[in-house]
Design a protein around this motif. Structure first.
Motif, PDB file in Angstrom:
ATOM      1  N   LYS A 165       0.822  -1.217   0.000  1.00 55.72           N
ATOM      2  CA  LYS A 165       0.000   0.000   0.000  1.00 55.72           C
ATOM      3  C   LYS A 165       0.856   1.267   0.000  1.00 55.72           C
ATOM      4  CE  LYS A 165      -3.399   2.363   2.958  1.00 55.72           C
ATOM      5  NZ  LYS A 165      -4.194   2.232   4.221  1.00 55.72           N
ATOM      6  N   TYR A 166       1.777   1.351   0.937  1.00 57.55           N
ATOM      7  CA  TYR A 166       2.530   2.596   1.091  1.00 57.55           C
ATOM      8  C   TYR A 166       3.658   2.733   0.063  1.00 57.55           C
ATOM      9  CZ  TYR A 166      -0.157   3.436   5.271  1.00 57.55           C
ATOM     10  OH  TYR A 166      -1.195   3.658   6.140  1.00 57.55           O
ATOM     11  N   SER A 167       4.204   1.631  -0.405  1.00 53.07           N
ATOM     12  CA  SER A 167       5.222   1.710  -1.458  1.00 53.07           C
ATOM     13  C   SER A 167       4.619   2.229  -2.758  1.00 53.07           C
ATOM     14  CB  SER A 167       5.855   0.335  -1.693  1.00 53.07           C
ATOM     15  OG  SER A 167       6.560  -0.105  -0.563  1.00 53.07           O
ATOM     16  N   LEU A 168       3.408   1.765  -3.077  1.00 57.15           N
ATOM     17  CA  LEU A 168       2.742   2.239  -4.296  1.00 57.15           C
ATOM     18  C   LEU A 168       2.338   3.703  -4.178  1.00 57.15           C
ATOM     19  CD1 LEU A 168       0.516  -0.822  -5.318  1.00 57.15           C
ATOM     20  CD2 LEU A 168       2.552   0.039  -6.474  1.00 57.15           C
ATOM     21  N   LEU A 169       1.837   4.089  -3.012  1.00 57.25           N
ATOM     22  CA  LEU A 169       1.463   5.502  -2.811  1.00 57.25           C
ATOM     23  C   LEU A 169       2.679   6.405  -2.988  1.00 57.25           C
ATOM     24  CD1 LEU A 169      -0.978   5.340   0.253  1.00 57.25           C
ATOM     25  CD2 LEU A 169      -1.532   6.123  -2.053  1.00 57.25           C
ATOM     26  N   LEU A 170       3.775   6.043  -2.348  1.00 61.14           N
ATOM     27  CA  LEU A 170       4.997   6.829  -2.473  1.00 61.14           C
ATOM     28  C   LEU A 170       5.500   6.828  -3.908  1.00 61.14           C
ATOM     29  CD1 LEU A 170       7.436   8.331  -1.150  1.00 61.14           C
ATOM     30  CD2 LEU A 170       8.480   6.076  -0.836  1.00 61.14           C
ATOM     31  N   GLY A 171       5.476   5.657  -4.554  1.00 60.12           N
ATOM     32  CA  GLY A 171       6.008   5.533  -5.910  1.00 60.12           C
ATOM     33  C   GLY A 171       5.255   6.364  -6.927  1.00 60.12           C
ATOM     34  N   ALA A 206       3.334   8.947  -6.345  1.00 58.85           N
ATOM     35  CA  ALA A 206       3.506  10.370  -6.020  1.00 58.85           C
ATOM     36  C   ALA A 206       4.837  10.889  -6.587  1.00 58.85           C
ATOM     37  CB  ALA A 206       3.458  10.574  -4.506  1.00 58.85           C
ATOM     38  N   CYS A 207       5.877  10.077  -6.486  1.00 60.59           N
ATOM     39  CA  CYS A 207       7.187  10.477  -7.016  1.00 60.59           C
ATOM     40  C   CYS A 207       7.179  10.506  -8.538  1.00 60.59           C
ATOM     41  CB  CYS A 207       8.266   9.523  -6.513  1.00 60.59           C
ATOM     42  SG  CYS A 207       8.581   9.657  -4.741  1.00 60.59           S
ATOM     43  N   THR A 208       6.482   9.566  -9.161  1.00 64.00           N
ATOM     44  CA  THR A 208       6.367   9.569 -10.624  1.00 64.00           C
ATOM     45  C   THR A 208       5.725  10.863 -11.107  1.00 64.00           C
ATOM     46  OG1 THR A 208       6.211   7.153 -10.760  1.00 64.00           O
ATOM     47  CG2 THR A 208       5.308   8.402 -12.605  1.00 64.00           C
ATOM     48  N   LEU A 217       9.785   4.315 -13.113  1.00 63.42           N
ATOM     49  CA  LEU A 217      10.424   3.262 -12.310  1.00 63.42           C
ATOM     50  C   LEU A 217       9.950   3.277 -10.860  1.00 63.42           C
ATOM     51  CD1 LEU A 217      14.275   3.134 -13.063  1.00 63.42           C
ATOM     52  CD2 LEU A 217      12.650   1.262 -13.228  1.00 63.42           C
ATOM     53  N   CYS A 218       9.627   4.447 -10.350  1.00 68.32           N
ATOM     54  CA  CYS A 218       9.472   4.652  -8.910  1.00 68.32           C
ATOM     55  C   CYS A 218       8.545   3.646  -8.214  1.00 68.32           C
ATOM     56  CB  CYS A 218       9.033   6.086  -8.620  1.00 68.32           C
ATOM     57  SG  CYS A 218      10.275   7.317  -9.063  1.00 68.32           S
ATOM     58  N   PRO A 219       7.257   3.506  -8.637  1.00 68.94           N
ATOM     59  CA  PRO A 219       6.385   2.591  -7.877  1.00 68.94           C
ATOM     60  C   PRO A 219       6.881   1.154  -7.880  1.00 68.94           C
ATOM     61  CG  PRO A 219       5.319   3.347  -9.905  1.00 68.94           C
ATOM     62  CD  PRO A 219       6.543   4.163  -9.726  1.00 68.94           C
ATOM     63  N   PHE A 220       7.408   0.695  -8.997  1.00 66.25           N
ATOM     64  CA  PHE A 220       7.848  -0.694  -9.099  1.00 66.25           C
ATOM     65  C   PHE A 220       9.177  -0.918  -8.368  1.00 66.25           C
ATOM     66  CE2 PHE A 220       5.499   0.575 -12.920  1.00 66.25           C
ATOM     67  CZ  PHE A 220       4.390  -0.235 -12.777  1.00 66.25           C
ATOM     68  N   LEU A 221      10.067   0.061  -8.421  1.00 62.50           N
ATOM     69  CA  LEU A 221      11.350  -0.040  -7.727  1.00 62.50           C
ATOM     70  C   LEU A 221      11.153  -0.051  -6.221  1.00 62.50           C
ATOM     71  CD1 LEU A 221      14.471   0.014  -7.921  1.00 62.50           C
ATOM     72  CD2 LEU A 221      14.317   2.514  -7.885  1.00 62.50           C
ATOM     73  N   TYR A 222      10.340   0.861  -5.716  1.00 64.41           N
ATOM     74  CA  TYR A 222      10.130   0.953  -4.276  1.00 64.41           C
ATOM     75  C   TYR A 222       9.395  -0.281  -3.742  1.00 64.41           C
ATOM     76  CZ  TYR A 222      11.060   5.888  -5.382  1.00 64.41           C
ATOM     77  OH  TYR A 222      11.606   7.057  -5.863  1.00 64.41           O
TER      78      TYR A 222
END
Length: 441
Positions: free
Chosen positions: A325-331, A333-335, A365-370
């Motif tokens: 949940k939180y990795s996707l939210l952060l990812g 948002a960064c994208t 890359l961000c959501p998948f990397l995180y």
């Protein structure tokens, strides 16, 4: 109060704060280095890190994870006796391996630079770099102990001390005694050595305070002869073996980027400049928010290992659900942020339009990397290291295929698209070994 007393949350907050602090310092450092070295010499500087990564995997990373897992599983029953039966043998093993690698790089830096990195000028940087190996190995082992007991204070402080020491050393020397780009590059490598040495001495000071009462209560000879040497060696061998293959694949990727670009038609200077922009300017931006997910991953591994040892499946399911949940939210948002402001950041920080363009392209890359960072940590905590090894190899294989087969014909965008595809596939594959934990109860 529950949040305040939760060691995972406390550790994650500490490591996140330390990660942000070091990355903020690192940004200023990268901007400073880019100005002092230029894109081409920055590319040469970045080329030594594949060798560093391989060596660090051999003398440190596998041993650190093995120590962390054993400490997490047995600390409740054994307490500080594990300092002698797990940490001390791990440090001795790390020292033996790091000193061997130091001798290897001192004697064979020229052929390694010429035939592996394809950059003979990097030989002198490799010799300087090898000096930090013993210090880095000891520090990694001590940090592994603290991760195992879910005490992130010392590892967090270590990050800040290492980065701050390096930055101050390099900034003072390059500001007070300016020189050529090649000489500045040597100073930057010496900065790595100084930072690792100072942080290692801090680690040894901290563990000495903890070790004194433990060894007074439990004699050292009795502690070392405990029953953990065999599992420590087995875990170290298996973890180091898989991590080493992965490190070699990552290193091959870094080395092939300039070589493939030369096949595409770029000159050596242009290829090194593009590599320097990607690795020295763009990726630090992409990886900056991963301070949070890296901190979560480091604290999740011993926590999952402990929950798996006591059979708490529901707790592991909660770890999977919350991290997703939180990795996707952060990812995402960064994208969105990098898509909107990538060009501005490239021009503002590095005065380089290409950096801004690459930053926008790699923002996806961000959501998948995180997410893959936290998921692989959970998988490792469950003891399924073979699965993470296979998943990472598949992901790296796709990137290497794009580098070797497509970049010589289509240029750097083939590598960028291959990187995105491999990271998406890696994230999807991470859920295969976690399928029994993917439903929140």
């Amino acid at each position: 109060m529950a949040f305040r007393n939760n060691p995972i949350i406390k550790g994650t907050v500490l490591l996140t704060v330390a990660g942000f602090a070091t990355r903020i310092l690192g940004f200023f450092y990268r901007i400073f280095l880019a100005d002092k070295l230029g894109p081409q010499m920055l590319g040469s500087y970045q080329l030594i890190f594949p060798i560093f990564a391989i060596c660090a995997t051999i003398y440190g990373l596998g041993i650190q994870t093995a120590i962390s897992q054993l400490i997490a599983k047995h600390h409740e029953n054994e307490g500080d006796r594990l300092l002698g039966s797990v940490l001390l043998p791990g440090m001795i093993l790390s020292l033996l391996l790091s000193l061997s690698l130091f001798a290897l790089l001192q004697g064979f830096s020229v052929p390694i630079a010429s035939y592996v990195l394809l950059a003979p000028e990097c030989a002198v940087y490799l010799r300087i770099l090898s000096i930090l190996f013993p210090f880095c190995g000891v520090g990694a082992c001590i940090n592994g102990y603290y991760y195992g007991v879910q005490n992130a204070r010392v590892p967090a402080a270590t990050q800040v001390i290492e980065q701050f020491s390096r930055l101050v050393f390099v900034f003072l020397l390059l500001s007070l005694c300016p020189g050529s780009a090649e000489r500045n590059c040597r100073v930057a490598v010496w900065g790595l050595v100084v930072g690792e040495c100072i942080s290692a001495f801090y680690n040894m000071y901290e563990i000495k305070k903890r070790a004194k009462p433990a060894f007074c209560s439990h004699p050292l000879t009795r502690s070392v002869s405990g029953s953990y040497l065999r599992p420590l060696l087995w875990l170290t061998i298996t973890l180091t073996g898989s991590k080493l293959v992965i490190a070699i694949l990552h290193s091959a990727e870094s080395i092939f980027i300039p070589a493939s670009l030369c096949q595409y038609g770029c000159s050596t200077a242009e290829a090194l400049s593009i590599y320097g922009i990607l690795s020295g300017m763009v990726m630090p931006f992409i990886l900056f928010p991963s301070s949070i997910t890296n901190a979560i991953a480091l604290m999740l591994l011993p926590a999952v290992a402990s929950s798996e040892g006591t059979g708490e499946k529901k707790q592991i399911t909660r770890y999977v659900y919350t991290s997703t949940k939180y990795s996707l939210l952060l990812g995402f948002a960064c994208t969105l942020f990098f898509l909107c402001f990538g060009s501005l950041l490239g021009n503002l920080c590095f005065h380089n339009e290409t950096a801004g363009y690459f930053l926008r392209c790699l923002s996806w890359l961000c959501p998948f990397l995180y997410l893959s960072t936290t998921l692989t940590s959970i998988i490792n905590g469950l003891g399924k290291t073979k699965e993470t090894f296979a998943i990472t190899c598949i992901s790296q294989g796709i990137k290497l295929f794009c580098l070797v087969m497509l970049v010589p014909h289509y240029g750097i965008m083939a590598y960028i698209h291959g990187t995105l595809l491999s990271q998406i596939l890696m994230t999807i594959l991470c859920y295969v070994p976690l399928k029994s934990y993917c439903y929140k109860n």
